[in-house]
Design an enzyme around this catalytic site. Structure first.
Site, short mmCIF file in Angstrom:
data_model
loop_
_atom_site.label_atom_id
_atom_site.label_comp_id
_atom_site.label_asym_id
_atom_site.label_seq_id
_atom_site.Cartn_x
_atom_site.Cartn_y
_atom_site.Cartn_z
N ARG A 1 0.00 5.89 16.28
CA ARG A 1 0.18 7.22 15.70
C ARG A 1 -0.60 8.25 16.49
NH1 ARG A 1 -2.56 5.41 9.89
NH2 ARG A 1 -4.33 4.35 10.80
N ARG A 10 0.84 -1.20 0.00
CA ARG A 10 0.00 0.00 0.00
C ARG A 10 0.87 1.26 0.00
NH1 ARG A 10 -5.12 -0.03 2.00
NH2 ARG A 10 -4.77 1.84 3.23
N1 UDP Z 1 3.33 0.86 7.83
C1 UDP Z 1 4.56 0.80 8.45
N2 UDP Z 1 5.08 1.92 9.01
C2 UDP Z 1 4.43 3.10 8.97
C3 UDP Z 1 3.18 3.18 8.33
C4 UDP Z 1 2.65 2.02 7.78
O1 UDP Z 1 5.17 -0.26 8.52
O2 UDP Z 1 4.96 4.09 9.51
C5 UDP Z 1 2.78 -0.40 7.28
C6 UDP Z 1 1.94 -1.14 8.30
O3 UDP Z 1 2.12 -2.53 8.09
C7 UDP Z 1 0.54 -0.74 7.92
C8 UDP Z 1 0.64 -0.68 6.41
O4 UDP Z 1 1.94 -0.14 6.18
O5 UDP Z 1 -0.41 -1.68 8.35
C9 UDP Z 1 -0.40 0.15 5.73
O6 UDP Z 1 -0.36 1.47 6.23
P1 UDP Z 1 -1.50 2.51 5.92
O7 UDP Z 1 -1.02 3.83 6.37
O8 UDP Z 1 -1.92 2.34 4.51
O9 UDP Z 1 -2.63 1.98 6.90
P2 UDP Z 1 -4.02 2.61 7.37
O10 UDP Z 1 -3.87 4.09 7.32
O11 UDP Z 1 -5.05 2.02 6.48
O12 UDP Z 1 -4.13 2.11 8.78
#
Ligand code: UDP
Length: 362
Positions: free
Chosen positions: A276, A171
């Protein structure tokens, strides 16, 4: 009165389907268990700030039809998501790009970054990545994986990176330019005035009953059902429950104008309990004298908490297929959305699916 459609769930899928059905002259009733519309994109105004109550939602798409579609209901601002990641006392730009690499290795050129990553990858000997860890390592190498991916992912999913599907990490863009845009999509933004207003516009002149649970609903007659809740719950968990990840928030109002200087700051170290911190005002360039922040924590779903993310590993996917077969045999039921289709959908994909269902069934 008998409705043409009973739509269970007033989130994006349900609202879009209802809107299309209404346009075609169908009678719809939308119900939702919660006391508000919008599902997980619901926003609530506090001190003039649109608070994303169920986590940050940034609309992005490459599909012009979908972009035009949402723009009928709200005006979108020009917000570009550019999160930063904090690992111990180090701060990095996301997604993985030249800003990240230059900070990590004190280098400047794409060539230098590629060389370091290639070296790290070569020592690993991964052919075809079988899981998230292998996928991440073979894309960006060990340093980025250990500082920016491993801890965050294991907190977010409550599972070892070796037990998670590779697609999740795909992603995130990886690029060798100094570009911090988290998405590669052509169109991006936040609806001015919040997502709730957008969903309200989709549902204009459509009856909505809140605080209404489908499973105890009695007095409603309808021809067809659009169900956007959990498909396993619909079938009374008869093959066993699917796994979901849930998140919860600690939201605080602070007497300060600007707490962290960015809408999204990820904490990628395992020891920090939250994944976060969202500072909501920055999604709309807010100039209020106060601010609202939400610390986001991840947990496993269990009955009674809100499901957010399907856990699409092999085991759950094959269990879902059994539910899906039951669903496909139904003549009068349409399953939609993240929960109804057990899919890690982004908002634009939810809309694509809802419009496709509308074309098929209306
Ligand atoms: N991810 C990561 N580090 C980060 C941000 C995201 O490893 O700082 C990975 C993590 O496995 C996460 C995935 O990337 O589940 C997808 O992130 P995204 O931000 O697309 O997730 P969402 O916002 O849908 O929770």
């Amino acid at each position: 009165m008998k409705y043409d459609f009973l739509i269970v769930g007033a989130g994006l899928f349900g609202a879009a389907f209802a809107h299309e059905a209404k346009k075609k002259g169908k009678n719809c009733l939308v119900i939702d268990r919660r006391d508000h519309i919008g599902g997980n994109i619901y926003t609530e105004e506090i001190d003039g700030i649109q608070v994303h109550k169920y986590g940050a939602h940034i609309f992005h798409t490459s599909n012009r039809e979908i972009w035009d579609y949402v723009n009928q209901f709200a005006e979108f601002n020009n917000y570009i998501n550019a999160p930063v990641a904090v690992y111990q006392d180090e701060l990095y730009n996301l997604p993985f790009n030249m800003n990240t690499f230059s900070k990590m290795w004190n280098i400047r050129t794409p060539e230098e970054a590629k060389e370091i990553i290639a070296k790290q990858i070569a020592s690993l000997d991964i052919q075809e990545p079988q899981n998230l860890e292998e996928q991440a390592l073979s894309l960006v190498g060990r340093d980025v994986y250990e500082k920016l991916i491993q801890g965050y992912t294991e907190k977010q999913w409550g599972r070892d990176c070796k037990e998670l599907p590779a697609f999740i990490i795909k992603r995130l863009p990886l690029r060798f330019t100094y570009d911090n845009n988290y998405f590669n999509d052509r169109y991006q933004g936040i609806p001015v005035g919040g997502y709730t207003k957008l969903v309200e516009q989709m549902l204009v002149d459509i009856p909505v009953r809140l605080n209404t649970d489908f499973f105890t609903l009695k007095d409603v007659e309808y021809d067809r059902l659009v169900f956007t809740g959990q498909i396993d719950e619909y079938y009374n968990y008869q093959f066993g429950p699917l796994q979901y990840r849930s998140v919860y928030f600690e939201t605080e109002r602070l007497e300060c104008e600007n707490y962290q200087g960015n809408a999204v700051v990820n904490y990628t170290h395992r020891e920090v309990p939250y994944t976060r911190i969202i500072e909501h005002k920055h999604f709309e360039y807010g100039a209020q004298p106060v601010t609202i922040i939400s610390r986001e924590y991840s947990r496993e779903w269990e009955p009674g908490v809100e499901p957010y993310y399907p856990v699409n590993n092999a085991e759950n996917n094959s269990l879902y297929e059994r539910y899906q077969q039951l669903g496909e045999a139904e003549e009068k039921v349409i399953f939609g959305g993240r929960l109804g289709q057990y899919k890690y959908y982004d908002m634009d994909k939810v809309l694509e699916a809802a419009l496709a269902a509308a074309r098929q069934y209306l």
